[in-house]
Design a protein around this motif. Structure first.
Motif, short mmCIF file in Angstrom:
data_model
loop_
_atom_site.label_atom_id
_atom_site.label_comp_id
_atom_site.label_asym_id
_atom_site.label_seq_id
_atom_site.Cartn_x
_atom_site.Cartn_y
_atom_site.Cartn_z
N ARG A 31 0.66 -0.35 0.30
CA ARG A 31 -0.39 0.56 -0.17
C ARG A 31 0.09 1.43 -1.33
O ARG A 31 -0.63 1.62 -2.32
CB ARG A 31 -0.88 1.44 0.99
CG ARG A 31 -1.81 0.70 1.95
CD ARG A 31 -2.20 1.56 3.13
NE ARG A 31 -3.25 0.91 3.92
CZ ARG A 31 -3.60 1.28 5.14
NH1 ARG A 31 -2.97 2.30 5.74
NH2 ARG A 31 -4.57 0.65 5.78
N LEU B 293 0.48 -0.81 -4.54
CA LEU B 293 -0.80 -1.13 -5.18
C LEU B 293 -1.44 0.10 -5.81
O LEU B 293 -2.08 0.00 -6.86
CB LEU B 293 -1.76 -1.77 -4.16
CG LEU B 293 -1.30 -3.10 -3.56
CD1 LEU B 293 -2.42 -3.73 -2.75
CD2 LEU B 293 -0.84 -4.07 -4.64
N ALA B 294 -1.26 1.26 -5.18
CA ALA B 294 -1.79 2.50 -5.75
C ALA B 294 -1.09 2.82 -7.07
O ALA B 294 -1.73 3.22 -8.05
CB ALA B 294 -1.60 3.65 -4.76
N LYS C 111 -2.40 0.89 -9.75
CA LYS C 111 -3.82 1.19 -9.96
C LYS C 111 -4.70 -0.04 -9.69
O LYS C 111 -5.71 -0.27 -10.36
CB LYS C 111 -4.05 1.71 -11.38
CG LYS C 111 -3.26 2.98 -11.70
CD LYS C 111 -3.66 3.58 -13.03
CE LYS C 111 -2.77 4.78 -13.40
NZ LYS C 111 -2.73 5.81 -12.35
N ALA C 112 -4.30 -0.81 -8.71
CA ALA C 112 -5.06 -1.99 -8.32
C ALA C 112 -6.17 -1.61 -7.34
O ALA C 112 -5.93 -0.88 -6.39
CB ALA C 112 -4.14 -3.02 -7.67
N GLU C 113 -7.38 -2.09 -7.61
CA GLU C 113 -8.51 -1.83 -6.71
C GLU C 113 -8.47 -2.87 -5.59
O GLU C 113 -8.95 -3.99 -5.75
CB GLU C 113 -9.83 -1.91 -7.48
CG GLU C 113 -10.01 -0.79 -8.50
CD GLU C 113 -11.39 -0.81 -9.13
OE1 GLU C 113 -12.35 -1.23 -8.43
OE2 GLU C 113 -11.51 -0.43 -10.30
N ALA C 114 -7.87 -2.48 -4.48
CA ALA C 114 -7.71 -3.42 -3.38
C ALA C 114 -7.68 -2.66 -2.06
O ALA C 114 -7.26 -1.51 -2.00
CB ALA C 114 -6.43 -4.23 -3.55
N VAL C 115 -8.13 -3.34 -1.03
CA VAL C 115 -8.11 -2.78 0.33
C VAL C 115 -6.98 -3.46 1.10
O VAL C 115 -6.84 -4.67 1.06
CB VAL C 115 -9.46 -3.03 1.05
CG1 VAL C 115 -9.39 -2.53 2.49
CG2 VAL C 115 -10.59 -2.35 0.29
N GLY D 228 -10.26 -7.34 -2.28
CA GLY D 228 -10.87 -6.42 -3.24
C GLY D 228 -10.89 -6.97 -4.65
O GLY D 228 -10.45 -8.10 -4.92
N LYS D 229 -11.38 -6.16 -5.56
CA LYS D 229 -11.61 -6.55 -6.95
C LYS D 229 -10.37 -7.12 -7.64
O LYS D 229 -10.43 -8.14 -8.33
CB LYS D 229 -12.13 -5.35 -7.73
CG LYS D 229 -12.40 -5.61 -9.21
CD LYS D 229 -12.88 -4.36 -9.91
CE LYS D 229 -13.08 -4.61 -11.40
NZ LYS D 229 -13.49 -3.37 -12.10
N ASP D 230 -9.23 -6.45 -7.48
CA ASP D 230 -8.01 -6.87 -8.19
C ASP D 230 -7.08 -7.73 -7.33
O ASP D 230 -5.97 -8.05 -7.76
CB ASP D 230 -7.24 -5.63 -8.67
CG ASP D 230 -8.02 -4.82 -9.69
OD1 ASP D 230 -8.84 -5.43 -10.40
OD2 ASP D 230 -7.83 -3.59 -9.76
#
Length: 212
Positions: free
Chosen positions: A69, A72-73, A76-80, A97-99
């Motif tokens: 987490r 990915l933060a 700046k990746a948009e992911a769950v 998610g998106k990325d």
């Protein structure tokens, strides 16, 4: 990872709560040792606060989850990111998610690197006396591993038929140990052909040949 603190509070409960807040966990997740029992005193005179030694041992899988987490933060990746137990009681970290798709890489190379780093985070020893068992962490993105496994099984069947038809061995492209195991396993169920691996490190390949 093991974390220890010395904390104080008007009562044991308050000291424990203070320790939990400092470590960012719930009080019930802490182990503690009472160093000084609290005393109320008389009219405030002789009052002694509770003093505790609190200890928090993080779950290895949670360390891996936090690592992914945070990584990915920072990207700046948009992911769950979620975690669940598998049927074999291993921990699976799922990314969606998106990325998410961009994190797979060529034939899952980036995904494999993420899984490797997650396992390092989960199994980092806090000291030489840390005797925790190894915790295996699996990482998957948008169900990529299942899709890739089916692609590899289909490839194995197709190449096996080619070997049987033309009576010549076929060497596949370099694969990870995980992917080679899928090929070996699939070929075991096909009569007349067998497999072995050649090469070293990242250049290791599976060869499909006629059975002797």
């Amino acid at each position: 990872m093991k974390q220890e603190l010395i904390v104080v509070g008007a009562s044991i409960e308050e000291a424990l709560q203070n320790g939990a807040e400092q470590l960012g966990v719930l009080p019930e997740e802490l182990q503690y040792e009472i160093l000084v029992e609290p005393k109320k005193g008389i009219l405030g005179i002789g009052k002694v606060p509770a003093k505790l030694k609190v200890c928090y041992v993080a779950d290895p899988a949670d360390l891996a989850l936090d690592f992914i987490r945070t990584l990915l933060a920072n990207m700046k990746a948009e992911a769950v990111v979620e975690m669940e137990k598998t049927e074999s009681d291993e921990r699976l970290i799922k990314i969606s998610g998106k990325d998410a798709g961009s994190l797979i890489g060529y034939h899952g190379e980036t995904l494999d690197a993420l899984q490797y780093l997650a396992n390092l985070a989960a199994n980092k020893k806090s000291d030489e006396n840390d005797e925790r068992n190894y915790t295996r962490i699996l990482v998957d993105i948008e169900n990529y591993r299942a899709k890739r496994a089916e692609t590899l099984r289909a490839l194995a069947r197709r190449m096996a038929q080619r070997v049987l038809k033309y009576k010549r061995s076929v060497t596949l492209e370099p694969m990870s140990a995980y992917e080679r195991r899928i090929i070996h396993s699939e070929i075991q169920g096909i009569e007349g052909v067998t497999t072995y691996s050649v090469g070293a490190d990242n250049n290791r390949k599976v060869v499909i040949q006629l059975e002797d």
